[in-house]
Each structure stands twice: as C-alpha cells, then as structure tokens.
Scaffold this active site. Structure first.
Site, PDB file in Angstrom:
ATOM      1  N   TYR A 104     -18.942 -28.587  26.759  1.00 28.60           N
ATOM      2  CA  TYR A 104     -20.312 -29.046  26.975  1.00 28.60           C
ATOM      3  C   TYR A 104     -20.389 -29.860  28.257  1.00 28.60           C
ATOM      4  CZ  TYR A 104     -21.802 -27.947  22.165  1.00 28.60           C
ATOM      5  OH  TYR A 104     -22.134 -27.321  20.995  1.00 28.60           O
ATOM      6  N   TYR A 143     -14.859 -24.540  20.161  1.00 30.43           N
ATOM      7  CA  TYR A 143     -14.225 -25.749  20.700  1.00 30.43           C
ATOM      8  C   TYR A 143     -13.626 -26.590  19.582  1.00 30.43           C
ATOM      9  CZ  TYR A 143     -18.799 -27.927  19.567  1.00 30.43           C
ATOM     10  OH  TYR A 143     -19.935 -28.364  18.941  1.00 30.43           O
ATOM     11  N   ARG A 153     -14.941 -25.724  15.963  1.00 32.03           N
ATOM     12  CA  ARG A 153     -16.301 -25.262  15.648  1.00 32.03           C
ATOM     13  C   ARG A 153     -16.426 -23.779  15.991  1.00 32.03           C
ATOM     14  NH1 ARG A 153     -20.882 -27.501  15.147  1.00 32.03           N
ATOM     15  NH2 ARG A 153     -20.923 -25.994  13.473  1.00 32.03           N
ATOM     16  N   HIS A 156     -21.517 -21.331  18.541  1.00 29.29           N
ATOM     17  CA  HIS A 156     -22.862 -21.639  18.029  1.00 29.29           C
ATOM     18  C   HIS A 156     -23.771 -22.091  19.149  1.00 29.29           C
ATOM     19  CE1 HIS A 156     -20.752 -25.515  17.975  1.00 29.29           C
ATOM     20  NE2 HIS A 156     -21.930 -26.057  18.225  1.00 29.29           N
ATOM     21  N   HIS A 158     -27.196 -24.614  19.513  1.00 24.75           N
ATOM     22  CA  HIS A 158     -28.061 -25.584  18.836  1.00 24.75           C
ATOM     23  C   HIS A 158     -29.524 -25.248  19.107  1.00 24.75           C
ATOM     24  CE1 HIS A 158     -24.847 -28.545  17.879  1.00 24.75           C
ATOM     25  NE2 HIS A 158     -24.261 -28.016  18.935  1.00 24.75           N
TER      26      HIS A 158
HETATM   27 FE   LIG Z   1     -22.085 -27.942  19.160  1.00 29.92          FE
END
Ligand SMILES: [Fe+2]
Lengths: 232, 199
Positions: A104, A143, A153, A156, A158
C-alpha cells in the site's frame, strides 16, 4: 411511513470476532440501543459527479508519473442495489487497494515489497441510472500482516459506499474467486458462512476486454430505504 | 426480488489515502474533511474534539469518524427533508470526515456549527459514525450538547438509553481562547462504553 430495512445481522460479522485479534479491544461489546429512524437516519450526504475527477475511475492512469503501473490490468464492475432489487443510482463508490506486489502507498505499510511510482491505488466513481459502477485497475497482490504467524491477506479491494441515507452506509472488501487464502483469513471468515460468498467477485468473459484486461463482477446490496420526503 | 445485504468488512489500517487523502497529505482529492463551514455558514461556530478509546483506554490512531447534522435551522440538506419552513443554508452541507492518525493526541476534530433541533420536543444532536481497523462493522452514535440540559432531559432518543449510560452521549462544552469547543470521547468498550445505536 418512512423507514429503512434493518441491518441484517445474519449477513454481517460480529463486532468482536476473536480470530481477528484487533477486534477484541475495538469491537462494540454491549448491546446496541434500538431507535426508530427519524429524519437524521433517513437522510445522508449526497455526493455525486461533482466530486469525481475524470481519471478517478481508472487506477491505471490516475497515479501515473512516468509510465504505466506494473501488474495485471483488470476491470471491476457491478451494480449497487437495494435489498428490494432496485438500483441505487448516482451514489459514490470509493475504492483503495494494494499494488500488484501487495504494498500500500500508506506510510504505515512497511511490507518489504516494492512501491510502484505509477500506482496510487485509490479511486472513485458514481453509479449510473442502472446502479452500475466500473473501475479499471491492477489486480492487488496478497500481503502479510501481524494477526498470527504466517498470516496473509487474500487479494482484495476495499470499497466504501453511501447509498441514499446514513443507514445505508457500507464499507466492505471485494475478494477474487478461487483464492486459497480465503479459508485462512480471519477477516473474511468473520462473516457468517452463508453470506461470505457475497464478498467474492466473479470472473466474467463478457466484461473481459480482448487484448486489454480481465473482467470481474462485484454486485453490492445495501439496506433498502423506503422514504417519502417529509414536507412539514 | 429480495436480495441479501453485502456483508460489512473493516476499513483496515490503510484507508487514509483513499478516504482522507488531503488530511494525511496523499496525492488524491478529498471532498469532505474536518471543516464543514465557510464564512457564510449560518449558526454558532463550534469545534468538536475527541478520541476513540479502545478496551484498554488507549487512543486508537487508525479510526475514522464521520458526522452528519442538520443546519442551524434544523434542516438536513437532503431531498427527504423537504420542510420549506426551515431554510436550507447554501453554505452548509452537514457532512464531515476525519481520521485519527494526524493529530499528536490521535484526536478527531471538526469545525462546524451547532445544529438546530430538527423538530419541537427533541434536543439538538449530531449523528456520528465510527469506523476503524479492528471494527468489522461501523458503529452509529449521537453527540448531544452539555448546555442543552432541559432539552436533553426530555429527548425521546435519550429516554431510550439507560439512565446510567446517557452521559456517554453528551459532549462537554468549553469556552476556549479559540472558540467554543465540545469534548466528545468515544469509548468502544469497558466502563463508560459509549452507547451505539441500531436503527
Ligand atoms: Fe487491505
């Protein structure tokens, strides 16, 4: 009489889902107090096209500095509907996600994977008259996170949506079909078993564009609203 | 055709560059933030300051607060509120959003106006929605004002709240050198857990 359909607690996770560690100290622990919705709950912010920039729907272009972002280009589209099946037109859809490497842009994300100078990972668009939205983006990478040993995770994106009132507000995550991490992910698994699959997008060859990008469909169902304007 | 609601998921720790980008200095636009007013907005200027506290009493630094409120005349800027007797204020939309990761004390803060009561017999209030890492669903609460004692005492929503928990919804008014400030801490758990609503 104006009303919202209730929040369907059989569809949503519990506030405290112990396998998702940080929910233990942050989830609401006491019973919610039920109130009858009045004007405050039958209204809400109405943001439309005026807050959307021309490239906001295209995450492969809205963060470019000196070239194209790396990764697998995808199209993510779907309809936003109320529980009664009616489309929710002209409502803002906001997304944010990791880049193809699972990193991110957020300064707190210290995962040892490269940032992509040409990818921000944030976008927004507004649903059309049929409740449809459409984004072009890069498939986000998985990640690691600190919830438990070797925790990862699943891929995905958000999503944040308003719908017509503050009661229809929804923040959720869209997953990808066939991801082996789904059954190991306490955030996905916190959703009641019969409702989980609603968070998994489906691959669509019809949405897929030849020689350009794979297509995924993710429909989103918000609480229903049956509101007549209050005149006096 | 009845359809089933899409389940909620946490906003996670990384919402800031998507939802509150300018507050956190990311290169993305933001259409609502901590300041709801301009010079032309009608009503008493107030500041709302608070923290989100977890079950240990520690301030959460990755929560996001949204507020929604009526204008000084008690009217919502929304088609469902068509009460012409209460004028809209073109300089006030009534929506704000603030993440708790930029202030040194992890507080949220809103510059807004004190709303008018939305009808006779109710106390003025602001709707508050809490999101955060660790919160699988957002949580709804309301902020009432400590200087509205009489109106609060007969407010029908506050009456639904057990008497010993009502004060979790009352923001405390302070006159400061920089204007009127209301303090509103949100406790997710434990002694003094804030009352959260379902509607
Ligand atoms: Fe996330």
């Amino acid at each position: 009489m104006s009303q919202n359909t209730p929040r369907d607690w059989a569809s949503h996770p519990r506030y405290i889902s112990p396998d998702y560690k940080s929910s233990r100290l942050r989830g609401v622990s006491r019973n919610l107090v039920e109130i009858d919705p009045e004007l405050a709950e039958l209204t809400g912010p109405a943001f439309g096209e005026e807050v959307v920039g021309p490239l906001d729907y295209d995450l492969t272009r809205n963060g470019r500095v000196n070239g194209e972002p790396l990764g697998e280009r995808i199209i993510v589209t779907g309809r936003v509907l109320g529980e009664n099946g009616d489309p929710v037109p002209n409502t803002l859809v906001e997304v944010w996600q990791a880049n193809a490497a699972g990193r991110y842009v957020h300064i707190r994300d210290q995962h040892d994977a490269p940032l992509d100078p040409n990818f921000l990972g944030a976008g927004r668009c507004v649903t059309d008259d049929n409740g449809e939205y459409r984004f072009i983006t890069i498939k986000p990478g998985a990640y690691p996170w600190g919830n438990h040993p070797n925790a990862w995770r699943p891929n995905h994106i958000h999503f944040s949506l308003y719908g017509p009132t503050i009661a229809t507000r929804l923040v959720t995550q869209m997953y990808f079909p066939g991801d082996p991490l789904l059954e190991l992910d306490p955030i996905y698994q916190s959703v009641p078993a019969e409702s989980r699959e609603r968070l998994v997008s489906r691959f669509s060859i019809d949405v897929t564009e030849e020689s350009y990008a794979l297509g995924y469909v993710f429909d989103i169902v918000l609480r229903g609203v049956n509101a007549t304007p209050v005149e006096a | 055709m009845a359809m089933k609601q899409t389940p909620s998921q946490t906003v996670g720790p990384y919402f800031a560059y998507g939802l509150t980008a300018q507050q956190y200095h990311y290169p993305h636009s933001q259409y609502a933030g901590g300041c709801l007013v301009s010079e032309r907005t009608k009503g008493e200027r107030i500041r709302i300051v608070g923290r989100v506290l977890d079950g240990n009493g520690d301030a959460v630094d990755d929560a996001m607060i949204e507020i929604w409120q009526a204008n000084a005349a008690g009217r919502f800027d929304h088609p469902n509120d068509a009460r012409e007797a209460r004028p809209l204020d073109p300089a006030f939309k009534g929506f704000g959003r603030f993440g708790t990761g930029t202030m040194p004390d992890n507080s949220f803060r809103f510059e807004t106006i004190k709303p008018g009561a939305i009808r006779d017999g109710v106390a003025p209030f602001i709707s508050v929605t809490v999101f955060g890492r660790g919160m699988m669903n957002h949580a709804y609460t309301r902020l009432y004002f400590s200087d509205e004692g009489d109106a609060n005492a007969s407010d029908p929503v506050l009456e639904r709240v057990p008497a010993d928990r009502r004060d979790t919804l009352i923001a405390t008014r302070n006159e400061t050198a920089t204007g009127v400030e209301y303090r509103f801490d949100i406790r997710m758990q434990g002694d003094g857990e804030t009352v959260f609503f379902d509607f």
